[in-house]
Design a protein around this motif. Structure first.
Motif, PDB file in Angstrom:
ATOM      1  N   GLU A 217      -5.798  -1.964  -6.509  1.00  0.00           N
ATOM      2  CA  GLU A 217      -6.758  -0.866  -6.383  1.00  0.00           C
ATOM      3  C   GLU A 217      -6.026   0.455  -6.205  1.00  0.00           C
ATOM      4  O   GLU A 217      -5.081   0.558  -5.428  1.00  0.00           O
ATOM      5  CB  GLU A 217      -7.670  -1.128  -5.188  1.00  0.00           C
ATOM      6  CG  GLU A 217      -8.623   0.001  -4.840  1.00  0.00           C
ATOM      7  CD  GLU A 217      -8.046   0.956  -3.800  1.00  0.00           C
ATOM      8  OE1 GLU A 217      -8.323   2.175  -3.910  1.00  0.00           O
ATOM      9  OE2 GLU A 217      -7.325   0.489  -2.904  1.00  0.00           O
ATOM     10  N   ILE A 218      -6.442   1.449  -6.959  1.00  0.00           N
ATOM     11  CA  ILE A 218      -5.928   2.810  -6.805  1.00  0.00           C
ATOM     12  C   ILE A 218      -7.114   3.752  -6.736  1.00  0.00           C
ATOM     13  O   ILE A 218      -7.866   3.903  -7.701  1.00  0.00           O
ATOM     14  CB  ILE A 218      -5.007   3.230  -7.961  1.00  0.00           C
ATOM     15  CG1 ILE A 218      -3.806   2.297  -8.093  1.00  0.00           C
ATOM     16  CG2 ILE A 218      -4.523   4.670  -7.759  1.00  0.00           C
ATOM     17  CD1 ILE A 218      -2.882   2.637  -9.263  1.00  0.00           C
TER      18      ILE A 218
ATOM     19  N   LYS B 228      -5.972   6.935 -13.989  1.00  0.00           N
ATOM     20  CA  LYS B 228      -5.870   6.143 -12.763  1.00  0.00           C
ATOM     21  C   LYS B 228      -6.142   4.676 -13.057  1.00  0.00           C
ATOM     22  O   LYS B 228      -5.441   3.786 -12.551  1.00  0.00           O
ATOM     23  CB  LYS B 228      -6.842   6.697 -11.716  1.00  0.00           C
ATOM     24  CG  LYS B 228      -6.761   6.072 -10.351  1.00  0.00           C
ATOM     25  CD  LYS B 228      -7.099   7.082  -9.261  1.00  0.00           C
ATOM     26  CE  LYS B 228      -8.446   7.736  -9.468  1.00  0.00           C
ATOM     27  NZ  LYS B 228      -9.577   6.804  -9.241  1.00  0.00           N
TER      28      LYS B 228
ATOM     29  N   VAL C 200      -3.686   1.314 -12.681  1.00  0.00           N
ATOM     30  CA  VAL C 200      -4.051   0.020 -12.099  1.00  0.00           C
ATOM     31  C   VAL C 200      -3.614  -1.117 -13.014  1.00  0.00           C
ATOM     32  O   VAL C 200      -3.008  -2.108 -12.571  1.00  0.00           O
ATOM     33  CB  VAL C 200      -5.576  -0.047 -11.856  1.00  0.00           C
ATOM     34  CG1 VAL C 200      -6.001  -1.470 -11.485  1.00  0.00           C
ATOM     35  CG2 VAL C 200      -5.985   0.919 -10.763  1.00  0.00           C
TER      36      VAL C 200
ATOM     37  N   LEU D 295       4.343   2.870 -11.211  1.00  0.00           N
ATOM     38  CA  LEU D 295       3.507   4.014 -10.866  1.00  0.00           C
ATOM     39  C   LEU D 295       4.218   5.326 -11.173  1.00  0.00           C
ATOM     40  O   LEU D 295       3.595   6.289 -11.635  1.00  0.00           O
ATOM     41  CB  LEU D 295       3.127   3.947  -9.386  1.00  0.00           C
ATOM     42  CG  LEU D 295       2.171   2.823  -9.005  1.00  0.00           C
ATOM     43  CD1 LEU D 295       2.027   2.718  -7.487  1.00  0.00           C
ATOM     44  CD2 LEU D 295       0.801   3.035  -9.642  1.00  0.00           C
TER      45      LEU D 295
ATOM     46  N   SER E 245       0.841  -1.189   0.000  1.00  0.00           N
ATOM     47  CA  SER E 245       0.000   0.000   0.000  1.00  0.00           C
ATOM     48  C   SER E 245       0.875   1.236   0.000  1.00  0.00           C
ATOM     49  O   SER E 245       2.056   1.187   0.341  1.00  0.00           O
ATOM     50  CB  SER E 245      -0.934   0.009   1.220  1.00  0.00           C
ATOM     51  OG  SER E 245      -0.183   0.025   2.426  1.00  0.00           O
TER      52      SER E 245
ATOM     53  N   TYR F 154      -3.068   3.580  -2.875  1.00  0.00           N
ATOM     54  CA  TYR F 154      -3.193   2.306  -3.579  1.00  0.00           C
ATOM     55  C   TYR F 154      -3.078   1.159  -2.588  1.00  0.00           C
ATOM     56  O   TYR F 154      -2.423   1.274  -1.537  1.00  0.00           O
ATOM     57  CB  TYR F 154      -2.157   2.169  -4.693  1.00  0.00           C
ATOM     58  CG  TYR F 154      -0.719   1.968  -4.257  1.00  0.00           C
ATOM     59  CD1 TYR F 154      -0.227   0.703  -3.940  1.00  0.00           C
ATOM     60  CD2 TYR F 154       0.149   3.051  -4.184  1.00  0.00           C
ATOM     61  CE1 TYR F 154       1.092   0.515  -3.556  1.00  0.00           C
ATOM     62  CE2 TYR F 154       1.473   2.869  -3.799  1.00  0.00           C
ATOM     63  CZ  TYR F 154       1.941   1.607  -3.493  1.00  0.00           C
ATOM     64  OH  TYR F 154       3.250   1.426  -3.111  1.00  0.00           O
TER      65      TYR F 154
END
Length: 341
Positions: free
Chosen positions: A198-199, A176, A180, A58, A26, A34
């Motif tokens: 998940e973002i 976004k 992902v 990212l 995370s 995220y």
């Protein structure tokens, strides 16, 4: 745009080296957070290496598509005072092409050039306590928006051109989801077949959760006063995104103004659809379509969803019920996907 969800799972950490390990990561990215769950069936992957690869993926997406980074590829394109074709990366070309597809199929309601309208309505860098924009301001902003007529993408030459030098491209409604998908690609490259990425509410899953079951996600009821689950859906092997109008809005003189702007009228949406959830083959398309269909509203959006074979769940306010009464409507494809799970 506000997107909210609850992940309905319990994580079981393996006790010995020979059993699969549930890895969790995370952090913060793209102005949000995220969360990643990945099951290492071999129990021999390096969490540190995987985290480094995730961070690198990212960072690359941000360097290409962040409107908040003045040095990003899209920011450089926006600031260039030219109408000449500008060379862009294959990744940016892919996202713009997807945005163009959704723009065409959504009757122009999905539009990555809405920045000027978002600003004058107080949902950008400005605050929402400024006066409602005058008709003249809206008309002036509309002259520099409309990606179908203002932006020209060449995927063969990898160039992007704007017909007006002051036009800007904002990718928040689709980048976004693309991020992902890029993280999911990192996990797949590492040999991981069961994961959830998940973002900021956009997500994609593969395989099964740590309990060996389908990934199940709770969709929040679009009620700003509570955090209640409206419906739980199975999303294994799918991308998912939810767009809602119930968190980001302002009220003035008794009128409620949503942050979702209709690019045709230049004004916030006024229909009763409060939330749209889309299931798609990847998070990027789910992300873009969730925004587009919320802008369209249930009545128009459902027709397009059926024509395009989109899996969509609409949550609309019931007439005269304020923020407390809601009804759900699903597309045929959404119902089919849920019946197969």
């Amino acid at each position: 745009m506000a997107r909210f969800f609850v992940v309905a799972l319990m994580f079981i950490l393996a006790a010995c080296k020979s059993d699969p390990l549930t890895l969790k990561f995370s952090g913060e990215t793209m102005g949000t957070t995220y969360n990643i769950v990945a099951i290492d069936k071999t129990a021999d992957l390096s969490p540190e290496t995987l985290q480094a690869d995730i961070t690198a993926a990212l960072a690359k997406v941000n360097s290409q598509m962040s409107n908040w980074d003045p040095n990003s590829e899209i920011s450089q394109f926006n600031s260039a005072p030219t109408t000449d074709p500008v060379a862009i990366s294959p990744e940016l070309a892919r996202v713009v092409a997807a945005a163009n597809e959704i723009h065409r199929k959504s009757e122009g309601l999905f539009d990555v050039t809405l920045g000027p309208l978002i600003e004058i309505w107080g949902f950008g860098a400005r605050t929402a306590d400024s006066p409602v924009p005058a008709d003249e301001e809206i008309a002036a902003a509309l002259k520099v928006v409309g990606q179908g007529k203002i932006l020209s993408l060449s995927q063969d030459d990898l160039t992007l051109r704007k017909n007006l030098p002051e036009t800007s491209v904002y990718l928040a409604a689709i980048a976004k989801g693309y991020g992902v998908d890029q993280v999911a690609a990192v996990l797949a490259e590492a040999g991981i077949t069961d994961y959830m990425v998940e973002i900021g509410g956009d997500l994609v899953t593969a395989g099964l959760n740590p309990n060996g079951e389908a990934w199940r996600i709770g969709i929040e009821r679009p009620d700003s006063a509570s955090q209640t689950i409206e419906e739980i859906v199975d999303v294994s092997g799918l991308g998912m995104a939810t767009s809602g109008d119930y968190r980001n809005y302002f009220e003035q003189d008794g009128t409620r103004y949503s942050h979702i702007i209709d690019g045709v009228t230049g004004r916030p949406i006024t229909h009763g659809t409060a939330s749209v959830t889309v299931l798609a083959e990847n998070a990027m398309m789910a992300d873009g379509w969730a925004t587009a269909l919320l802008a369209l509203g249930q009545e128009r959006g459902l027709k397009i969803a059926e024509a395009e074979g989109l899996a969509v769940l609409f949550i609309a306010r019931q007439p005269d019920s304020g923020e407390t009464g809601f009804e759900t409507t699903t597309s045929t494809q959404f119902s089919k996907l849920q019946s197969k799970q």
